[in-house]
Design a protein around this motif. Structure first.
Motif, PDB file in Angstrom:
ATOM      1  N   GLY A  46       0.147 -43.087  21.347  1.00 61.45           N
ATOM      2  CA  GLY A  46       1.061 -41.974  21.496  1.00 61.45           C
ATOM      3  C   GLY A  46       1.041 -41.080  20.276  1.00 61.45           C
ATOM      4  N   PRO A  47       2.081 -40.245  20.115  1.00 60.17           N
ATOM      5  CA  PRO A  47       2.146 -39.373  18.938  1.00 60.17           C
ATOM      6  C   PRO A  47       2.142 -40.177  17.643  1.00 60.17           C
ATOM      7  CG  PRO A  47       3.757 -38.712  20.602  1.00 60.17           C
ATOM      8  CD  PRO A  47       3.200 -40.033  21.048  1.00 60.17           C
ATOM      9  N   VAL A  48       1.508 -39.629  16.633  1.00 63.28           N
ATOM     10  CA  VAL A  48       1.403 -40.300  15.347  1.00 63.28           C
ATOM     11  C   VAL A  48       1.977 -39.409  14.259  1.00 63.28           C
ATOM     12  CG1 VAL A  48      -0.609 -41.649  16.020  1.00 63.28           C
ATOM     13  CG2 VAL A  48      -0.934 -39.408  14.961  1.00 63.28           C
ATOM     14  N   GLY A  49       2.255 -40.026  13.104  1.00 63.80           N
ATOM     15  CA  GLY A  49       2.745 -39.316  11.931  1.00 63.80           C
ATOM     16  C   GLY A  49       2.412 -40.109  10.693  1.00 63.80           C
ATOM     17  N   LEU A  50       3.105 -39.816   9.601  1.00 67.58           N
ATOM     18  CA  LEU A  50       2.845 -40.505   8.343  1.00 67.58           C
ATOM     19  C   LEU A  50       3.756 -41.706   8.135  1.00 67.58           C
ATOM     20  CD1 LEU A  50       2.409 -37.511   5.850  1.00 67.58           C
ATOM     21  CD2 LEU A  50       0.703 -38.598   7.307  1.00 67.58           C
ATOM     22  N   HIS A  51       4.989 -41.620   8.623  1.00 69.68           N
ATOM     23  CA  HIS A  51       5.988 -42.645   8.342  1.00 69.68           C
ATOM     24  C   HIS A  51       6.329 -43.454   9.585  1.00 69.68           C
ATOM     25  CE1 HIS A  51       6.907 -41.135   4.323  1.00 69.68           C
ATOM     26  NE2 HIS A  51       6.992 -39.925   4.822  1.00 69.68           N
ATOM     27  N   PRO A  52       6.447 -44.763   9.483  1.00 68.40           N
ATOM     28  CA  PRO A  52       6.950 -45.557  10.604  1.00 68.40           C
ATOM     29  C   PRO A  52       8.465 -45.379  10.733  1.00 68.40           C
ATOM     30  CG  PRO A  52       6.607 -46.974   8.712  1.00 68.40           C
ATOM     31  CD  PRO A  52       6.107 -45.609   8.314  1.00 68.40           C
ATOM     32  N   GLY A 188       9.677 -36.149   0.983  1.00 69.49           N
ATOM     33  CA  GLY A 188      11.068 -35.905   1.344  1.00 69.49           C
ATOM     34  C   GLY A 188      11.431 -36.461   2.699  1.00 69.49           C
ATOM     35  N   LEU A 189      10.615 -37.423   3.205  1.00 69.43           N
ATOM     36  CA  LEU A 189      10.820 -38.044   4.508  1.00 69.43           C
ATOM     37  C   LEU A 189      10.880 -37.011   5.634  1.00 69.43           C
ATOM     38  CD1 LEU A 189      11.977 -40.319   2.410  1.00 69.43           C
ATOM     39  CD2 LEU A 189      12.602 -41.410   4.566  1.00 69.43           C
ATOM     40  N   VAL A 190       9.965 -36.075   5.555  1.00 73.22           N
ATOM     41  CA  VAL A 190       9.708 -35.148   6.656  1.00 73.22           C
ATOM     42  C   VAL A 190       8.396 -35.592   7.288  1.00 73.22           C
ATOM     43  CG1 VAL A 190       9.251 -32.750   7.295  1.00 73.22           C
ATOM     44  CG2 VAL A 190      10.907 -33.272   5.480  1.00 73.22           C
ATOM     45  N   ASP A 191       8.306 -35.544   8.617  1.00 70.46           N
ATOM     46  CA  ASP A 191       7.129 -36.055   9.298  1.00 70.46           C
ATOM     47  C   ASP A 191       6.861 -35.224  10.550  1.00 70.46           C
ATOM     48  OD1 ASP A 191       4.972 -37.693   9.769  1.00 70.46           O
ATOM     49  OD2 ASP A 191       6.120 -39.556   9.886  1.00 70.46           O
ATOM     50  N   ILE A 192       5.799 -35.568  11.243  1.00 73.23           N
ATOM     51  CA  ILE A 192       5.447 -34.887  12.478  1.00 73.23           C
ATOM     52  C   ILE A 192       5.201 -35.919  13.577  1.00 73.23           C
ATOM     53  CG2 ILE A 192       4.428 -32.859  11.388  1.00 73.23           C
ATOM     54  CD1 ILE A 192       1.664 -34.104  11.799  1.00 73.23           C
ATOM     55  N   ALA A 193       5.269 -35.476  14.828  1.00 73.48           N
ATOM     56  CA  ALA A 193       4.815 -36.253  15.975  1.00 73.48           C
ATOM     57  C   ALA A 193       3.620 -35.506  16.541  1.00 73.48           C
ATOM     58  CB  ALA A 193       5.920 -36.385  17.015  1.00 73.48           C
ATOM     59  N   PHE A 194       2.434 -36.066  16.357  1.00 70.88           N
ATOM     60  CA  PHE A 194       1.187 -35.369  16.664  1.00 70.88           C
ATOM     61  C   PHE A 194       0.316 -36.237  17.556  1.00 70.88           C
ATOM     62  CE2 PHE A 194      -3.333 -34.613  15.464  1.00 70.88           C
ATOM     63  CZ  PHE A 194      -3.441 -33.316  15.963  1.00 70.88           C
TER      64      PHE A 194
END
Length: 581
Positions: A46-52, A188-194
């Motif tokens: 599914g969508p991925v990002g940097l942080h779990p 800064g605990l900002v992430d994406i769903a990609f």
């Protein structure tokens, strides 16, 4: 830095310095999971990002007054769809009021409002945007209270997580609302769903070795079977594409059927003849004597035209500008590039541009073709925009360009001007390949709106062959309407059978063929060897096939180099001489 002892808030004199240092001096956990500053994430579909989802800041907030835009810079390794921006809600009223995505130059690509009141924890802000492979973007959130969580040393060095590449000091912020550019190592605990587009190349199944029959077993009784349906032709429904000498600009007479006005091979002579004939109404050809036309002021968006503001779009038929003794007997010289600006009611056919870069700006009732170009730009950025234009039997490269940092072809709307009624017929376009590690954006055909709200409507691509570049084959830019018919768009491994990526070039892993956003598009008798963006919507899909074989397309069988040679012969100089005469 000194804090106000009573309030714990930076004094007025130190607040600016505090914002500069805040994300690099936090005393926070060095790991999201035990012993690691970088999460180890299993492969996901599914969508991925940097942080779990389990990521937490040790220090949930810092009391910094005033707004703070915080995020990170990244480049996806594969094209795909960003479906949301994620951030950690560090307090019941966090102060976060918006989530944004920016281009590498600070153009705001997408933004969504955020209600700052929510439960503590990770939040997902829906925000749809197509992202291109190896292109740099910045994602950020605006916290009006400046109270942000963070993880120290998360961006200490360049790395790739889940196919998302981040440079050293990828964390960015700005001490006010807007495009954040100050780099630092903390997150800064900002992430994406990609969600990256999968490599949809069809791979033939490995045949199963036949099992030897048991010689002692009785022979089975034969069972009648229906004859098998014929295997689909791997070359697909497309007829031969590219230049073949059969296409011609709209409303343009053939030279043999028109009154002849002969001129010397100079842009000044051609311009003067167009102006004189703009007032007439019969079919006319401006016949250019054999020779070399010199001059050219470049082919950039603001270049002065070698022909500029000439002609008459209301003429009964277009004025044909042609080479008297046939295609290729009139050539251009110089390496600055050539621009045709504000030319109306004219078709320029058969003048050999060689490998020159050509720009068509604000043209109306205009045709251009039977030539080769290095690159081609069609742009609307003033005057009448672009309308009723034909690009006919143009060869945009027969070899893949190496180390390119720009598109092979671009169709661009700027300053709110429209492009309406642009047709490519019998086009052949080879890839632009960029160097390994380059952040350049290289498409074969890119449609883009760079400023204003200009529209791109009724774009037609027919009888054409497009081989994908490092990023995309065709990337639409909010196109509306139009048709792709009897056209072959080839990406990924299939394209590289003809155009392998050169040693030192950026590897092309995905099969990005049709990308971007195109609404109300009709597909007719066309083949797409590669992926089709989910942001394409089709008014109809008729007798067409794609690698995935969904959304109305039939499934494309693997294509061989022989298939490509049959469907889209390379338009060598010898072939063009034969078909163009």
């Amino acid at each position: 830095m000194e804090l106000n002892a009573a309030s714990g808030v930076p004094s007025r004199s130190s607040a600016r310095h505090r914002r500069t240092l805040i994300l690099t001096t936090l005393a926070v956990s060095a790991a999201l999971v035990a012993g690691s500053a970088t999460p180890s994430v299993a492969a996901v579909t599914g969508p991925v990002g940097l942080h779990p989802d389990s990521a937490r800041p040790q220090v949930p907030a810092m009391p910094v007054p005033g707004p703070l835009e915080v995020g990170f810079t990244f480049s996806p390794e594969e094209s795909g769809a960003l479906s949301a921006v994620r951030f950690y809600q560090n307090a019941p009223n966090s102060g976060v009021v918006s989530a944004s995505v920016w281009s590498s130059t600070g153009v705001l690509l997408a933004q969504a409002p955020v209600n700052p009141v929510a439960a503590v924890g990770w939040r997902t802000v829906p925000l749809a945007l197509d992202l291109d492979a190896d292109v740099t973007y910045t994602v950020s959130v605006l916290d009006n209270d400046g109270r942000i969580p963070a993880i120290e040393n998360f961006f200490t060095e360049a790395k790739t997580t889940n196919g998302i590449a981040t440079p050293a000091k990828a964390g960015v912020y700005k001490a006010s609302a807007g495009f954040p550019t100050i780099g630092q190592t903390a997150s800064g605990l900002v992430d994406i769903a990609f969600t990256p587009e999968p490599d949809l190349e069809s791979v033939p199944e490995t045949p199963t070795e036949p099992t030897e029959p048991d010689p002692t077993a009785p022979a089975p009784t034969p069972t009648p079977v229906e004859p098998a349906a014929p295997e689909p032709d791997p070359a697909g429904p497309v007829s031969a594409v590219g230049p073949d000498g059969t296409h011609w600009p709209e409303n343009t007479p053939r030279a043999s059927e028109a009154r002849v006005v002969q001129v010397k091979p100079t842009w000044a002579a051609i311009s003067a003849a167009i102006n004189a004939e703009a007032k007439t109404s019969d079919d006319v050809v401006i016949c250019v004597s054999p020779g070399t036309i010199t001059g050219g002021n470049g082919s950039g968006s603001s270049a002065k035209g070698v022909l500029q503001d000439v002609g008459n779009a209301n003429r009964a038929s277009r004025i044909l500008v042609d080479a008297c003794d046939g295609v290729g007997t009139v050539k251009t010289a110089g390496d600055k590039g050539i621009a045709f600006v504000g030319v109306r009611g004219v078709s320029i056919v058969g003048i050999d541009m060689g490998s020159t870069s050509v720009m068509l700006r604000n043209v109306e009732s205009f045709g251009f073709g039977y030539t080769t170009v290095g690159t081609l730009l069609v742009t609307a950025n003033g005057g009448r925009g672009v309308s009723d234009a034909d690009v006919v039997e143009v060869v945009a490269g027969t070899e893949a360009a190496e180390g390119a940092g720009y598109d092979r072809m671009e169709v661009k709307s700027a300053d709110g001007y429209d492009i309406d009624g642009l047709t490519f017929s019998g086009l052949y376009a080879a890839p632009h390949y960029k160097a390994r590690g380059s952040n350049a954006h290289t498409d074969t055909i890119q449609f883009v709106t760079t400023s204003g709200n200009g529209t791109m409507t009724d774009i037609v691509i027919e009888d054409s062959a497009v081989f994908a570049s490092s990023n995309q084959g065709i990337i639409a830019g909010s196109n509306n309407g139009g048709e792709i018919r009897n056209t072959l768009v080839v990406g990924g491994k299939t394209s590289q059978q003809r155009y392998p990526v050169y040693e030192g070039g950026q590897p092309v892993l995905a099969a990005n063929s049709l990308h971007g956003t195109w609404s109300d598009l009709a597909m007719d008798t066309s083949t797409v060897a590669g992926s089709v963006s989910p942001s394409y919507s089709f008014s109809e899909v008729e007798a067409s096939e794609s690698t995935k074989g969904d959304r109305g397309f039939s499934k494309l069988e693997p294509m061989t180099l022989d298939d490509l040679d049959e469907l889209a012969p390379v338009p060598t100089a010898e072939r063009l001489a034969a078909i163009w005469g």
